[in-house]
Write a protein that holds these residues in place. Structure first.
Motif, PDB file in Angstrom:
ATOM      1  N   GLU A   1       0.851  -1.199   0.000  1.00 46.99           N
ATOM      2  CA  GLU A   1       0.000   0.000   0.000  1.00 46.99           C
ATOM      3  C   GLU A   1       0.889   1.253   0.000  1.00 46.99           C
ATOM      4  N   GLY A   2       0.685   2.135  -0.983  1.00 46.44           N
ATOM      5  CA  GLY A   2       1.439   3.396  -1.022  1.00 46.44           C
ATOM      6  C   GLY A   2       2.807   3.308  -1.681  1.00 46.44           C
ATOM      7  N   ALA A   3       3.143   2.148  -2.233  1.00 46.37           N
ATOM      8  CA  ALA A   3       4.479   1.985  -2.847  1.00 46.37           C
ATOM      9  C   ALA A   3       4.589   2.784  -4.153  1.00 46.37           C
ATOM     10  N   ILE A   4       5.848   3.102  -4.496  1.00 42.65           N
ATOM     11  CA  ILE A   4       6.123   3.682  -5.819  1.00 42.65           C
ATOM     12  C   ILE A   4       6.537   2.515  -6.714  1.00 42.65           C
ATOM     13  N   VAL A   5       5.894   2.387  -7.867  1.00 40.47           N
ATOM     14  CA  VAL A   5       6.186   1.255  -8.754  1.00 40.47           C
ATOM     15  C   VAL A   5       6.722   1.763 -10.097  1.00 40.47           C
ATOM     16  N   ILE A   6       7.941   1.348 -10.408  1.00 45.03           N
ATOM     17  CA  ILE A   6       8.546   1.706 -11.697  1.00 45.03           C
ATOM     18  C   ILE A   6       8.697   0.417 -12.493  1.00 45.03           C
ATOM     19  N   ASP A   7       7.995   0.330 -13.594  1.00 41.17           N
ATOM     20  CA  ASP A   7       8.017  -0.879 -14.426  1.00 41.17           C
ATOM     21  C   ASP A   7       8.859  -0.612 -15.672  1.00 41.17           C
ATOM     22  N   VAL A   8      10.037  -1.221 -15.697  1.00 42.22           N
ATOM     23  CA  VAL A   8      10.960  -1.005 -16.818  1.00 42.22           C
ATOM     24  C   VAL A   8      10.654  -1.999 -17.961  1.00 42.22           C
ATOM     25  N   GLY A   9      10.038  -3.106 -17.622  1.00 39.86           N
ATOM     26  CA  GLY A   9       9.823  -4.192 -18.584  1.00 39.86           C
ATOM     27  C   GLY A   9       9.060  -3.786 -19.828  1.00 39.86           C
ATOM     28  N   ILE A  10       9.436  -4.393 -20.936  1.00 40.92           N
ATOM     29  CA  ILE A  10       8.710  -4.193 -22.198  1.00 40.92           C
ATOM     30  C   ILE A  10       8.408  -5.571 -22.762  1.00 40.92           C
ATOM     31  N   ASN A  11       7.121  -5.876 -22.896  1.00 43.39           N
ATOM     32  CA  ASN A  11       6.727  -7.179 -23.447  1.00 43.39           C
ATOM     33  C   ASN A  11       5.605  -6.975 -24.453  1.00 43.39           C
ATOM     34  N   ARG A  12       5.617  -7.775 -25.489  1.00 44.25           N
ATOM     35  CA  ARG A  12       4.530  -7.707 -26.476  1.00 44.25           C
ATOM     36  C   ARG A  12       3.568  -8.870 -26.212  1.00 44.25           C
ATOM     37  N   VAL A  13       2.335  -8.541 -25.854  1.00 42.82           N
ATOM     38  CA  VAL A  13       1.329  -9.572 -25.587  1.00 42.82           C
ATOM     39  C   VAL A  13       0.103  -9.265 -26.431  1.00 42.82           C
TER      40      VAL A  13
END
Ligand code: NDP
Length: 280
Positions: free
Chosen positions: A221-233
């Motif tokens: 709860e309240g976290a900072i989320v940085i998503d670097v991943g790149i995927n093609r779906v």
């Protein structure tokens, strides 16, 4: 509901700073870009780099070498660019043909012209907190974190992925900010311990390349989320984090696409200007 951490507006702001620095330099910095052989993905990167350069008043010098170029010939070519006083930065486009080992040839780019920030001398400077030229993706992540205004001092930061271009240098940059850094990787997952690390992360950074690896409901709860991943779906680009569930718990979250991606090319241009300053 989380605030979106978008890369584009931040990139625009940093571009204005870069333009001002170029004016102060009094020269048009030159970025030499080398592509070996044909590759549609690499050509697309070249196009976007060249457009970004042009908008900033940077000269994008493009060199396309034959697909059969040998490692020795490419090293010779790099050495020529190293000694060319008009060239401020060098980037070798990926992927390279099978006969060329990127790790080997990239060592030949002079540290002062290494705009990707991957030369051992530049990576080493991060350890001492003295780096001016930073690897582009970790630098983009640091800019996004900085834009939240959240102080990282003492924060529980979990990075998932320990690659040389993202996870490892990023861990060092975060230590400089006095964050408590955990780097999780394939060993963590295989030991069945990934979940426990995700749950405690006040800042979660994921750079793996596996869609849906991080279950959104595990996000603290309240976290900072940085998503670097790149995927093609199914023809769509997605990250490594289940976005819809994660955005309900996070305080900030990057969209994919539109988060880290738009900033990385800007970081490349910033490195070029830093390189030009160092050469001056
Ligand atoms: P790598 O494949 O080099 O690294 C992936 C990392 O994830 C490795 O440390 C790997 O460990 C680890 N890993 C693999 N499976 C698991 C698992 N199940 N649990 C935990 N860790 C795991 O990729 P990159 O670092 O180059 O890129 C990562 C992602 O980020 C990719 O999707 C890439 O496309 C994207 N990317 C995005 C950029 C952007 O501008 N937005 C820029 C650069 C990358 P091991 O190697 O030991 O298996």
């Amino acid at each position: 509901m989380a605030k979106l951490l978008e890369g584009k507006p931040l990139a625009e702001k940093i571009k204005e700073e870069i333009k001002a620095q170029i004016q102060a330099l009094g020269i048009k910095p030159v970025l030499a870009s080398v592509l070996v052989g044909e590759n549609a993905g690499a050509e697309a990167y070249v196009k976007s780099q060249s457009k970004a350069a042009e908008n900033l008043g940077i000269v994008y010098q493009f060199h396309k070498l034959d697909a059969a170029t040998t490692e020795v010939a490419l090293i010779e070519f790099i050495k020529k660019l190293n000694s060319d006083k008009n060239v401020n930065g060098i980037i070798i486009q990926m992927p390279l043909p099978a006969q060329i080992d990127y790790k080997k040839i990239s060592q030949f780019i002079s540290a002062e012209k290494d705009v990707e920030g991957m030369h051992p001398a530049n990576i080493g400077k991060i350890v001492f907190g003295k780096a001016k030229i930073l690897p582009c993706t970790p630098a983009a992540v640091m800019e996004l974190l900085n834009s939240t205004g959240v102080d990282l001092y003492g924060k529980e930061v979990v990075i998932v992925g320990h690659s040389e271009i993202v996870g490892k240098p990023l861990a060092l940059l975060l230590l400089e900010k006095f964050a408590t850094v955990t780097v999780a990787h394939i060993g963590t997952s295989k030991a069945g311990k990934l979940e426990e690390h995700i749950k405690k992360a006040e800042v979660l950074i994921v750079a793996v390349g596996k869609a849906g690896l991080i279950k959104g409901d595990l996000v603290k709860e309240g976290a900072i989320v940085i998503d670097v991943g790149i995927n093609r779906v199914d023809g769509k680009i997605v990250g490594d984090v289940e976005f819809e569930a994660a955005e309900k718990k996070a305080s900030y979250i990057t969209p994919v696409p539109g988060g880290v991606g738009p900033l990385t090319v800007t970081m490349l241009m910033r490195n070029l200007v830093e390189a030009a300053k160092l050469q001056k």
